[in-house]
Design a protein around this motif. Sequence first.
Motif, short mmCIF file in Angstrom:
data_model
loop_
_atom_site.label_atom_id
_atom_site.label_comp_id
_atom_site.label_asym_id
_atom_site.label_seq_id
_atom_site.Cartn_x
_atom_site.Cartn_y
_atom_site.Cartn_z
N ARG A 106 0.83 -1.21 0.00
CA ARG A 106 0.00 0.00 0.00
C ARG A 106 0.87 1.26 0.00
N LEU A 107 1.98 1.22 0.75
CA LEU A 107 2.90 2.37 0.75
C LEU A 107 3.47 2.60 -0.65
N ARG A 108 3.90 1.53 -1.30
CA ARG A 108 4.44 1.67 -2.66
C ARG A 108 3.36 2.22 -3.60
N ALA A 109 2.15 1.70 -3.48
CA ALA A 109 1.05 2.15 -4.33
C ALA A 109 0.72 3.63 -4.08
N ALA A 110 0.99 4.11 -2.86
CA ALA A 110 0.73 5.50 -2.53
C ALA A 110 1.86 6.43 -3.00
N GLY A 111 2.88 5.85 -3.64
CA GLY A 111 3.95 6.68 -4.18
C GLY A 111 5.15 6.84 -3.26
N ILE A 112 5.22 6.06 -2.22
CA ILE A 112 6.37 6.13 -1.32
C ILE A 112 7.56 5.46 -2.04
N PRO A 113 8.71 6.12 -2.08
CA PRO A 113 9.86 5.55 -2.78
C PRO A 113 10.22 4.16 -2.26
N ALA A 114 10.66 3.31 -3.17
CA ALA A 114 10.97 1.92 -2.81
C ALA A 114 12.00 1.83 -1.69
N ARG A 115 13.02 2.68 -1.70
CA ARG A 115 14.04 2.63 -0.64
C ARG A 115 13.43 2.97 0.71
N VAL A 116 12.52 3.91 0.76
CA VAL A 116 11.85 4.27 2.01
C VAL A 116 11.05 3.07 2.52
#
Length: 167
Positions: free
Chosen positions: A63-73
Motif C-alpha cells: 500500500r505504501l508503494r502504491a501511494a507513491g512512497i519511494p521503494a528505498r523508504v
Amino acid sequence: MKTLAEVDELADRAHAGQVDKAGVPYVAHVRAVAAGLEPFGPHLAMAGLLHDVIEDTGWTAERLRAAGIPARVVALVEAVTHHPGTAYEEKLRRIAEDPDATLVKIADNAHNSRADRAAALPPAQRERLAAKYRAARAVLWPAADPGDIATILRVVNPGLLRELTTR
C-alpha cells in the motif's frame, strides 16, 4: 515521488487516534524520529515518519508503494518493522546490517529513551524499557558512525550524548 510534507500527512492520517504509552498523540513520536533523520536527507526523514506504520496501522508495504512512497523508504520501513516470531535481538542484528536502517532505529531508540517520556510510565515498566533500549544501543551504535549518532541525538535526545562519548 511524494514530498516530505505529503509523507508527514500520510503518517498523521495513518496514526490518527493513536497515543503512545504516555498518552501523547503517536504522530509526535514519528515526527521526532524524522526530525533526527532530516540531516541525512528526505528518504531517511520519510522512513522516520513511516517507521511504525506497517507495524502499528493497517498500512502494508504494498500500500505504501502504491501511494507513491519511494521503494528505498518502504525497504527501510520494512527493515525496522517487527515480525512476529522474530526475537528482538535478532531484529536488531538484522537492522544493524543496513546502515540507513540502523540510523532509523537509532533515532527511534533515542526518542523512546527520553527521560521526559519515560517519566510518565510506572517505575517497573520504565526500568524494563530503559534496559531494553540500552541493550539495543549496544547493538546499534557500534554499527553506525559516532558523528551520525551524535547528529541524531542532538535533535532527538541530547541526554544520550554523554553515553555516546563514554562508550
